[in-house]
Design a protein around this motif. Structure first.
Motif, PDB file in Angstrom:
ATOM      1  N   GLY A 226      16.327 -28.318   0.419  1.00 41.90           N
ATOM      2  CA  GLY A 226      17.770 -28.177   0.322  1.00 41.90           C
ATOM      3  C   GLY A 226      18.566 -29.414   0.684  1.00 41.90           C
ATOM      4  O   GLY A 226      19.784 -29.421   0.553  1.00 41.90           O
ATOM      5  N   LEU A 227      17.895 -30.469   1.116  1.00 49.32           N
ATOM      6  CA  LEU A 227      18.579 -31.707   1.488  1.00 49.32           C
ATOM      7  C   LEU A 227      18.447 -32.737   0.380  1.00 49.32           C
ATOM      8  O   LEU A 227      17.381 -32.884  -0.225  1.00 49.32           O
ATOM      9  CB  LEU A 227      17.998 -32.277   2.787  1.00 49.32           C
ATOM     10  CG  LEU A 227      18.085 -31.367   4.009  1.00 49.32           C
ATOM     11  CD1 LEU A 227      17.338 -31.991   5.187  1.00 49.32           C
ATOM     12  CD2 LEU A 227      19.532 -31.093   4.370  1.00 49.32           C
ATOM     13  N   PHE A 228      19.509 -33.487   0.122  1.00 48.97           N
ATOM     14  CA  PHE A 228      19.511 -34.514  -0.912  1.00 48.97           C
ATOM     15  C   PHE A 228      18.567 -35.640  -0.492  1.00 48.97           C
ATOM     16  O   PHE A 228      18.809 -36.343   0.490  1.00 48.97           O
ATOM     17  CB  PHE A 228      20.933 -35.033  -1.123  1.00 48.97           C
ATOM     18  CG  PHE A 228      21.039 -36.008  -2.256  1.00 48.97           C
ATOM     19  CD1 PHE A 228      20.835 -35.593  -3.560  1.00 48.97           C
ATOM     20  CD2 PHE A 228      21.360 -37.330  -2.016  1.00 48.97           C
ATOM     21  CE1 PHE A 228      20.942 -36.480  -4.619  1.00 48.97           C
ATOM     22  CE2 PHE A 228      21.478 -38.235  -3.070  1.00 48.97           C
ATOM     23  CZ  PHE A 228      21.262 -37.806  -4.365  1.00 48.97           C
ATOM     24  N   MET A 229      17.446 -35.754  -1.188  1.00 50.34           N
ATOM     25  CA  MET A 229      16.424 -36.765  -0.900  1.00 50.34           C
ATOM     26  C   MET A 229      15.846 -37.244  -2.230  1.00 50.34           C
ATOM     27  O   MET A 229      14.710 -36.923  -2.577  1.00 50.34           O
ATOM     28  CB  MET A 229      15.329 -36.198   0.007  1.00 50.34           C
ATOM     29  CG  MET A 229      15.830 -35.760   1.372  1.00 50.34           C
ATOM     30  SD  MET A 229      14.530 -35.092   2.420  1.00 50.34           S
ATOM     31  CE  MET A 229      13.712 -36.589   2.935  1.00 50.34           C
ATOM     32  N   PRO A 230      16.614 -38.001  -3.009  1.00 52.07           N
ATOM     33  CA  PRO A 230      16.166 -38.371  -4.358  1.00 52.07           C
ATOM     34  C   PRO A 230      14.991 -39.349  -4.360  1.00 52.07           C
ATOM     35  O   PRO A 230      14.889 -40.225  -3.507  1.00 52.07           O
ATOM     36  CB  PRO A 230      17.412 -39.010  -4.960  1.00 52.07           C
ATOM     37  CG  PRO A 230      18.150 -39.561  -3.789  1.00 52.07           C
ATOM     38  CD  PRO A 230      17.896 -38.587  -2.661  1.00 52.07           C
TER      39      PRO A 230
END
Length: 133
Positions: A85-89
């Motif tokens: 659920g965390l933005f980690m591209p």
């Protein structure tokens, strides 16, 4: 799956060209961890939803990833956008070694590590760690 940390811009193209990969796929094993398992859902509009389960000393560690996928020739590219659920591209690149209606095999290019996935029903749930330990 094991992933490298190549950050990519938000220019992700959906994968419409590989209907044989569209579906729900189950696999087991990671580099250095034969007890881990994963469930990948690849959709026709180019989205991927992945669940991972690691079994450590009888304990279950679950995680998720969301992103997009595309296939160009035999190169499968997965653009991960969210991890738990965390933005980690990041961008993960695989070689498609074989594919049919029942299973496919890819190799993670940086490590040349093979992943074998088999098609499962969309309602399939990963087994508990007690069943694979």
């Amino acid at each position: 799956m094991v992933f490298c940390l190549l950050v990519a811009p938000a220019l992700t193209m959906p994968a419409f060209a590989a209907p044989s990969l569209v579906g729900t796929w189950f696999g087991q094993g990671q580099p250095g961890d034969k007890q881990s398992m994963y469930l990948d859902r690849l959709t026709a509009d180019g989205k991927i939803h992945s669940r991972f389960r690691d079994c450590r000393n009888g304990k279950t560690i679950d995680s998720t990833e969301e992103g997009t996928w595309s296939l160009m020739g035999n190169t499968l590219t997965i653009q991960v956008e969210l991890h738990n659920g965390l933005f980690m591209p990041r961008t993960d690149v695989y070689r498609l070694d074989s594919a049919n209606a029942k299973d496919f095999r890819i190799s993670y290019l940086p490590l040349n590590f093979p992943y074998d996935e088999r098609r499962v029903d969309d309602r399939f749930e990963m087994p508990s760690c007690q069943l694979v330990s």
